[in-house]
Design a protein around this motif. Sequence first.
Motif, short mmCIF file in Angstrom:
data_model
loop_
_atom_site.label_atom_id
_atom_site.label_comp_id
_atom_site.label_asym_id
_atom_site.label_seq_id
_atom_site.Cartn_x
_atom_site.Cartn_y
_atom_site.Cartn_z
N SER A 1 0.83 -1.20 0.00
CA SER A 1 0.00 0.00 0.00
C SER A 1 0.87 1.26 0.00
O SER A 1 0.52 2.26 -0.59
N HIS A 2 2.02 1.16 0.65
CA HIS A 2 2.92 2.31 0.71
C HIS A 2 3.37 2.74 -0.69
O HIS A 2 3.54 3.91 -0.98
N ALA A 3 3.56 1.74 -1.57
CA ALA A 3 4.09 2.03 -2.91
C ALA A 3 3.02 2.60 -3.84
O ALA A 3 3.33 3.12 -4.90
N LEU A 4 1.76 2.48 -3.44
CA LEU A 4 0.67 2.83 -4.36
C LEU A 4 0.34 4.31 -4.31
O LEU A 4 -0.74 4.71 -3.91
N SER A 5 1.31 5.11 -4.72
CA SER A 5 1.06 6.54 -4.82
C SER A 5 2.00 7.13 -5.86
O SER A 5 3.01 6.51 -6.21
N GLY A 6 1.64 8.30 -6.35
CA GLY A 6 2.50 8.97 -7.32
C GLY A 6 2.20 8.57 -8.75
O GLY A 6 1.09 8.19 -9.10
N ASN B 1 6.61 5.63 -9.80
CA ASN B 1 6.60 4.80 -8.60
C ASN B 1 6.17 3.36 -8.86
O ASN B 1 6.47 2.47 -8.08
N LEU B 2 5.39 3.17 -9.92
CA LEU B 2 4.96 1.83 -10.32
C LEU B 2 4.98 1.77 -11.84
O LEU B 2 4.82 2.80 -12.50
N VAL B 3 5.15 0.57 -12.37
CA VAL B 3 5.07 0.36 -13.81
C VAL B 3 4.13 -0.80 -14.08
O VAL B 3 4.16 -1.81 -13.37
N GLN B 4 3.26 -0.62 -15.07
CA GLN B 4 2.38 -1.72 -15.49
C GLN B 4 2.75 -2.12 -16.92
O GLN B 4 2.82 -1.27 -17.80
N PHE C 1 5.14 15.07 -13.62
CA PHE C 1 4.04 14.37 -12.96
C PHE C 1 4.32 14.15 -11.48
O PHE C 1 3.49 14.42 -10.62
N GLN C 2 5.53 13.68 -11.19
CA GLN C 2 5.86 13.33 -9.81
C GLN C 2 5.85 14.58 -8.91
O GLN C 2 5.45 14.50 -7.76
N GLN C 3 6.25 15.70 -9.47
CA GLN C 3 6.27 16.95 -8.67
C GLN C 3 4.87 17.37 -8.24
O GLN C 3 4.71 18.05 -7.23
N LEU C 4 3.86 16.96 -8.98
CA LEU C 4 2.48 17.29 -8.61
C LEU C 4 2.11 16.68 -7.25
O LEU C 4 1.22 17.16 -6.57
#
Length: 209
Positions: free
Chosen positions: A6-11, A38-41, A204-207
Amino acid sequence: MNHQASHALSGLYAITPDNRPMDQLLVDTRAALQGGANLVQFRDKSSNQSQRLKTANALVALCAEFGKPLIINDDIQLAAATQAAGVHLGQQDSAVAEARATLGNDAIVGATCHGSIELARQAQQQGASYLAFGRFFDSLTKPDAPPAAISILTEVKMLGLPIVAIGGITHLNAGQLLQHGVDAIAVVGALYGASDIQARANEFQQLFE
């Protein structure tokens, strides 16, 4: 589900485009990760199983370099075979419960909920790790995807799972979604179609900061 997932699920949540040669896809995904994804699909609708396995394995290794999870789109067996971090399922795919049973408690299992609270509830009950909603804007990747009302983002917070927004999101309109409490934004075209993918990922990440 474990807190690490759950911690990784942001950004920024980068989703790979179809029909990009593997070597180029790896270069472009590395740039996205360097920019802060933060994640790649891995999303690949081709029927070439051996190539999909090869690409997925390469992406798992690349994401591991950055300590980020790779999620496989729609293919529980491929996720298991590559030891990917998890799987993302559409509504027409195998149930979330099946993915959870196959991949175990630590896997990230995402579910497409379009704009439906009912679908979100079902996914939560079956053990989803995050809920994906959209499209909120016109999407070039999935032009026929049903639209979702931004107001749903506030309503689904009560389910207590991370919320991912997808569909036509750019660095210019993403702010509207973040104001409604979205945890992550999933992007294909506005990221992989950029002339400088690392710089765009960073925008994007800076948002989120």
